[in-house]
Design a protein around this motif. Structure first.
Motif, PDB file in Angstrom:
ATOM      1  N   ARG A 216       0.818  -1.222   0.000  1.00  0.00           N
ATOM      2  CA  ARG A 216       0.000   0.000   0.000  1.00  0.00           C
ATOM      3  C   ARG A 216       0.846   1.263   0.000  1.00  0.00           C
ATOM      4  NH1 ARG A 216      -3.273  -2.643   3.871  1.00  0.00           N
ATOM      5  NH2 ARG A 216      -2.213  -1.488   5.525  1.00  0.00           N
ATOM      6  N   SER A 217       1.979   1.223   0.705  1.00  0.00           N
ATOM      7  CA  SER A 217       2.757   2.442   0.933  1.00  0.00           C
ATOM      8  C   SER A 217       3.867   2.670  -0.076  1.00  0.00           C
ATOM      9  CB  SER A 217       3.383   2.396   2.339  1.00  0.00           C
ATOM     10  OG  SER A 217       2.398   2.254   3.332  1.00  0.00           O
ATOM     11  N   SER A 218       4.327   1.624  -0.761  1.00  0.00           N
ATOM     12  CA  SER A 218       5.568   1.712  -1.536  1.00  0.00           C
ATOM     13  C   SER A 218       5.395   2.406  -2.887  1.00  0.00           C
ATOM     14  CB  SER A 218       6.143   0.313  -1.757  1.00  0.00           C
ATOM     15  OG  SER A 218       7.380   0.404  -2.431  1.00  0.00           O
ATOM     16  N   LEU A 219       6.334   3.297  -3.192  1.00  0.00           N
ATOM     17  CA  LEU A 219       6.469   3.864  -4.537  1.00  0.00           C
ATOM     18  C   LEU A 219       7.506   3.080  -5.340  1.00  0.00           C
ATOM     19  CD1 LEU A 219       6.559   7.697  -3.719  1.00  0.00           C
ATOM     20  CD2 LEU A 219       4.589   6.301  -4.375  1.00  0.00           C
ATOM     21  N   ILE A 220       8.061   2.038  -4.726  1.00  0.00           N
ATOM     22  CA  ILE A 220       9.135   1.222  -5.307  1.00  0.00           C
ATOM     23  C   ILE A 220       8.544  -0.142  -5.662  1.00  0.00           C
ATOM     24  CG2 ILE A 220      11.447   0.269  -4.861  1.00  0.00           C
ATOM     25  CD1 ILE A 220      11.543   2.365  -2.478  1.00  0.00           C
ATOM     26  N   PRO A 221       8.986  -0.773  -6.765  1.00  0.00           N
ATOM     27  CA  PRO A 221       8.507  -2.132  -7.077  1.00  0.00           C
ATOM     28  C   PRO A 221       8.719  -3.073  -5.892  1.00  0.00           C
ATOM     29  CG  PRO A 221       9.726  -1.252  -8.933  1.00  0.00           C
ATOM     30  CD  PRO A 221       9.903  -0.268  -7.811  1.00  0.00           C
ATOM     31  N   VAL A 222       7.740  -3.969  -5.670  1.00  0.00           N
ATOM     32  CA  VAL A 222       7.760  -4.884  -4.525  1.00  0.00           C
ATOM     33  C   VAL A 222       7.653  -6.320  -5.021  1.00  0.00           C
ATOM     34  CG1 VAL A 222       6.602  -5.577  -2.382  1.00  0.00           C
ATOM     35  CG2 VAL A 222       6.630  -3.161  -3.057  1.00  0.00           C
ATOM     36  N   ILE A 223       8.524  -7.205  -4.522  1.00  0.00           N
ATOM     37  CA  ILE A 223       8.353  -8.649  -4.708  1.00  0.00           C
ATOM     38  C   ILE A 223       7.619  -9.157  -3.471  1.00  0.00           C
ATOM     39  CG2 ILE A 223       9.493 -10.890  -4.843  1.00  0.00           C
ATOM     40  CD1 ILE A 223      11.711  -9.617  -6.418  1.00  0.00           C
ATOM     41  N   LYS A 224       6.443  -9.751  -3.675  1.00  0.00           N
ATOM     42  CA  LYS A 224       5.590 -10.031  -2.517  1.00  0.00           C
ATOM     43  C   LYS A 224       4.932 -11.403  -2.607  1.00  0.00           C
ATOM     44  CE  LYS A 224       1.491  -7.866  -4.611  1.00  0.00           C
ATOM     45  NZ  LYS A 224       2.061  -7.601  -5.937  1.00  0.00           N
ATOM     46  N   HIS A 225       4.422 -11.809  -1.458  1.00  0.00           N
ATOM     47  CA  HIS A 225       3.509 -12.939  -1.358  1.00  0.00           C
ATOM     48  C   HIS A 225       2.452 -12.513  -0.347  1.00  0.00           C
ATOM     49  CE1 HIS A 225       4.738 -14.097   2.730  1.00  0.00           C
ATOM     50  NE2 HIS A 225       5.934 -13.681   2.363  1.00  0.00           N
ATOM     51  N   TYR A 226       1.381 -13.282  -0.222  1.00  0.00           N
ATOM     52  CA  TYR A 226       0.370 -12.918   0.766  1.00  0.00           C
ATOM     53  C   TYR A 226       0.174 -14.024   1.796  1.00  0.00           C
ATOM     54  CZ  TYR A 226      -0.815  -8.582  -1.584  1.00  0.00           C
ATOM     55  OH  TYR A 226      -0.758  -7.329  -2.114  1.00  0.00           O
ATOM     56  N   LYS A 227      -0.561 -15.046   1.447  1.00  0.00           N
ATOM     57  CA  LYS A 227      -0.879 -16.083   2.435  1.00  0.00           C
ATOM     58  C   LYS A 227       0.351 -16.891   2.828  1.00  0.00           C
ATOM     59  CE  LYS A 227      -5.279 -15.150   2.583  1.00  0.00           C
ATOM     60  NZ  LYS A 227      -5.886 -14.542   3.766  1.00  0.00           N
ATOM     61  N   GLY A 228       1.189 -17.213   1.839  1.00  0.00           N
ATOM     62  CA  GLY A 228       2.419 -17.937   2.146  1.00  0.00           C
ATOM     63  C   GLY A 228       2.193 -19.307   2.757  1.00  0.00           C
ATOM     64  N   ILE A 229       1.130 -20.006   2.333  1.00  0.00           N
ATOM     65  CA  ILE A 229       0.851 -21.332   2.891  1.00  0.00           C
ATOM     66  C   ILE A 229       1.753 -22.362   2.220  1.00  0.00           C
ATOM     67  CG2 ILE A 229      -0.916 -23.103   3.214  1.00  0.00           C
ATOM     68  CD1 ILE A 229      -2.987 -20.843   3.226  1.00  0.00           C
ATOM     69  N   CYS A 230       2.482 -23.133   3.027  1.00  0.00           N
ATOM     70  CA  CYS A 230       3.481 -24.075   2.504  1.00  0.00           C
ATOM     71  C   CYS A 230       2.879 -25.468   2.333  1.00  0.00           C
ATOM     72  CB  CYS A 230       4.684 -24.142   3.443  1.00  0.00           C
ATOM     73  SG  CYS A 230       5.490 -22.541   3.658  1.00  0.00           S
ATOM     74  N   HIS A 231       2.843 -25.939   1.110  1.00  0.00           N
ATOM     75  CA  HIS A 231       2.319 -27.266   0.789  1.00  0.00           C
ATOM     76  C   HIS A 231       3.459 -28.227   0.451  1.00  0.00           C
ATOM     77  CE1 HIS A 231      -1.269 -24.822   0.185  1.00  0.00           C
ATOM     78  NE2 HIS A 231      -2.008 -25.904   0.093  1.00  0.00           N
ATOM     79  N   VAL A 232       3.287 -29.485   0.802  1.00  0.00           N
ATOM     80  CA  VAL A 232       4.148 -30.560   0.299  1.00  0.00           C
ATOM     81  C   VAL A 232       3.227 -31.581  -0.375  1.00  0.00           C
ATOM     82  CG1 VAL A 232       5.792 -32.381   0.864  1.00  0.00           C
ATOM     83  CG2 VAL A 232       5.855 -30.227   2.128  1.00  0.00           C
ATOM     84  N   TYR A 233       3.566 -31.942  -1.605  1.00  0.00           N
ATOM     85  CA  TYR A 233       2.736 -32.882  -2.361  1.00  0.00           C
ATOM     86  C   TYR A 233       3.504 -34.177  -2.594  1.00  0.00           C
ATOM     87  CZ  TYR A 233       0.307 -35.038  -6.316  1.00  0.00           C
ATOM     88  OH  TYR A 233      -0.340 -35.916  -7.137  1.00  0.00           O
ATOM     89  N   VAL A 234       2.894 -35.300  -2.253  1.00  0.00           N
ATOM     90  CA  VAL A 234       3.491 -36.628  -2.463  1.00  0.00           C
ATOM     91  C   VAL A 234       2.767 -37.271  -3.644  1.00  0.00           C
ATOM     92  CG1 VAL A 234       4.025 -38.860  -1.437  1.00  0.00           C
ATOM     93  CG2 VAL A 234       3.995 -36.800   0.003  1.00  0.00           C
ATOM     94  N   ASP A 235       3.473 -37.455  -4.747  1.00  0.00           N
ATOM     95  CA  ASP A 235       2.862 -37.997  -5.959  1.00  0.00           C
ATOM     96  C   ASP A 235       2.863 -39.529  -5.925  1.00  0.00           C
ATOM     97  OD1 ASP A 235       1.680 -38.058  -8.456  1.00  0.00           O
ATOM     98  OD2 ASP A 235       3.041 -36.569  -9.312  1.00  0.00           O
ATOM     99  N   ASP A 236       2.198 -40.133  -6.895  1.00  0.00           N
ATOM    100  CA  ASP A 236       2.095 -41.597  -6.883  1.00  0.00           C
ATOM    101  C   ASP A 236       3.392 -42.287  -7.264  1.00  0.00           C
ATOM    102  OD1 ASP A 236       1.958 -40.766  -9.511  1.00  0.00           O
ATOM    103  OD2 ASP A 236       0.509 -42.307 -10.121  1.00  0.00           O
ATOM    104  N   TRP A 237       4.335 -41.550  -7.853  1.00  0.00           N
ATOM    105  CA  TRP A 237       5.625 -42.148  -8.241  1.00  0.00           C
ATOM    106  C   TRP A 237       6.726 -41.865  -7.209  1.00  0.00           C
ATOM    107  CZ3 TRP A 237       8.900 -38.122  -8.325  1.00  0.00           C
ATOM    108  CH2 TRP A 237       8.406 -36.872  -8.702  1.00  0.00           C
ATOM    109  N   ALA A 238       6.381 -41.192  -6.097  1.00  0.00           N
ATOM    110  CA  ALA A 238       7.402 -40.764  -5.134  1.00  0.00           C
ATOM    111  C   ALA A 238       8.057 -41.942  -4.428  1.00  0.00           C
ATOM    112  CB  ALA A 238       6.773 -39.839  -4.091  1.00  0.00           C
ATOM    113  N   ASP A 239       9.324 -41.752  -4.052  1.00  0.00           N
ATOM    114  CA  ASP A 239      10.015 -42.667  -3.136  1.00  0.00           C
ATOM    115  C   ASP A 239       9.400 -42.403  -1.757  1.00  0.00           C
ATOM    116  OD1 ASP A 239      11.791 -43.542  -1.088  1.00  0.00           O
ATOM    117  OD2 ASP A 239      13.475 -43.509  -2.478  1.00  0.00           O
ATOM    118  N   LEU A 240       8.613 -43.355  -1.244  1.00  0.00           N
ATOM    119  CA  LEU A 240       7.816 -43.087  -0.051  1.00  0.00           C
ATOM    120  C   LEU A 240       8.653 -42.919   1.209  1.00  0.00           C
ATOM    121  CD1 LEU A 240       4.621 -45.267  -0.611  1.00  0.00           C
ATOM    122  CD2 LEU A 240       5.142 -42.941  -1.352  1.00  0.00           C
ATOM    123  N   ASN A 241       9.778 -43.619   1.286  1.00  0.00           N
ATOM    124  CA  ASN A 241      10.666 -43.423   2.444  1.00  0.00           C
ATOM    125  C   ASN A 241      11.228 -42.003   2.451  1.00  0.00           C
ATOM    126  OD1 ASN A 241      10.363 -46.016   3.500  1.00  0.00           O
ATOM    127  ND2 ASN A 241      11.962 -46.855   2.177  1.00  0.00           N
TER     128      ASN A 241
END
Length: 278
Positions: A216-241
């Motif tokens: 809201r305040s910046s006059l300078i370009p900003v690299i941002k995120h909002y929620k930042g929720i971290c997901h880990v996805y285990v696919d069907d081909w993954a090494d399960l260990n």
């Protein structure tokens, strides 16, 4: 000197240091980063003493145990900070690398090269190790940096900053490449965000409230995120260990930090085999 003049002087200093030090070679930068790593370890007692002041103040203010964990440093975490600087030193030099080239129909050859951004302001919360991480990444990539950590970690951040600045001074490198806002006055950030004549990029690291306030305040370009929720996805081909180790570590190593896993997704064909052990 009033606060606005102080912030302008800081930003000007960072911009000038960036221009003066554009010629630093990869060899010199890596040597300095290695020395910074050693200096953090050599001055661990100074860092721990400063961190203790921050922790005592945090306890007195009644913050949560997760907040205290993010704020706290010990010998292991200082070692991790030092190791991360060595990892940055081992990275390939990002500057002058040809990303893409092509020739136009008229014969003109165009070459896209990686170059520094300039002066980067980074605004962050809680974790003092971010000071060392951001300083090392900006230094490696040829940028100057202005660091503004949370007021709750001011003693820790300042101690780390002074150690890194001392290494630059030792090597005769302009200390304006790494700068820190050492006032706890929140107006300092509002002033910095308007200094688009001197600062080229702003990166906020923290909660959604901080990110939205900066945008809201910046006059300078900003690299941002909002929620930042971290997901880990285990696919069907993954090494399960391997997947089990990764998911376990992602959640329990430090549950209070912003990159701890919040959602684990498992492919439906793998769920029956993976979830019981997980």
């Amino acid at each position: 000197m009033n606060l606005k003049k102080e912030m302008i002087a800081l930003a000007k200093n960072a911009q000038l240091a960036f221009r003066v030090n554009l010629g630093l070679t990869a060899k010199i930068k890596n040597k300095v980063l290695k020395e910074m790593s050693r200096s953090l370890l050599a001055n661990k007692e100074v860092i721990l003493k400063a961190n203790k002041k921050d922790i005592l103040a945090a306890y007195a203010s009644g913050v949560s145990p997760a907040f205290i964990d993010r704020l706290s440093l010990d010998e292991k975490r200082i070692k991790e900070m030092a190791d991360s600087m060595l990892q940055v030193a081992r990275l390939p030099d990002p500057l002058g690398r040809s990303i893409k080239s092509w020739r136009r129909p008229n014969g003109l050859k165009i070459n896209k090269l990686s170059v520094p951004i300039g002066t980067v302001a980074i605004i962050y919360e809680s974790r003092p190790n971010v000071t060392a991480e951001c300083a090392s990444l900006c230094f490696k990539s040829g940028n100057s940096v202005i660091l503004r950590g949370g007021s709750e970690a001011m003693n820790s951040n300042t101690a780390i900053y002074r150690i890194l600045k001392g290494v630059l001074n030792k090597y005769g490198i302009d200390t304006g490449l790494i700068n820190m806002v050492t006032t706890t006055d929140r107006k300092a950030v509002e002033i910095l965000l308007k200094l688009n004549d001197y600062i080229d990029l702003v990166i906020p690291r923290g909660g959604e409230g901080l990110i939205r306030k900066v945008v809201r305040s910046s006059l300078i370009p900003v690299i941002k995120h909002y929620k930042g929720i971290c997901h880990v996805y285990v696919d069907d081909w993954a090494d399960l260990n391997m997947a089990q180790e990764i998911c376990f570590n992602a959640k329990v190593q430090r549950p209070g930090v912003c990159n701890a896993m919040e959602s684990m997704l498992v492919h439906k064909d793998t769920a029956a085999r993976f979830l019981p052990g997980m």
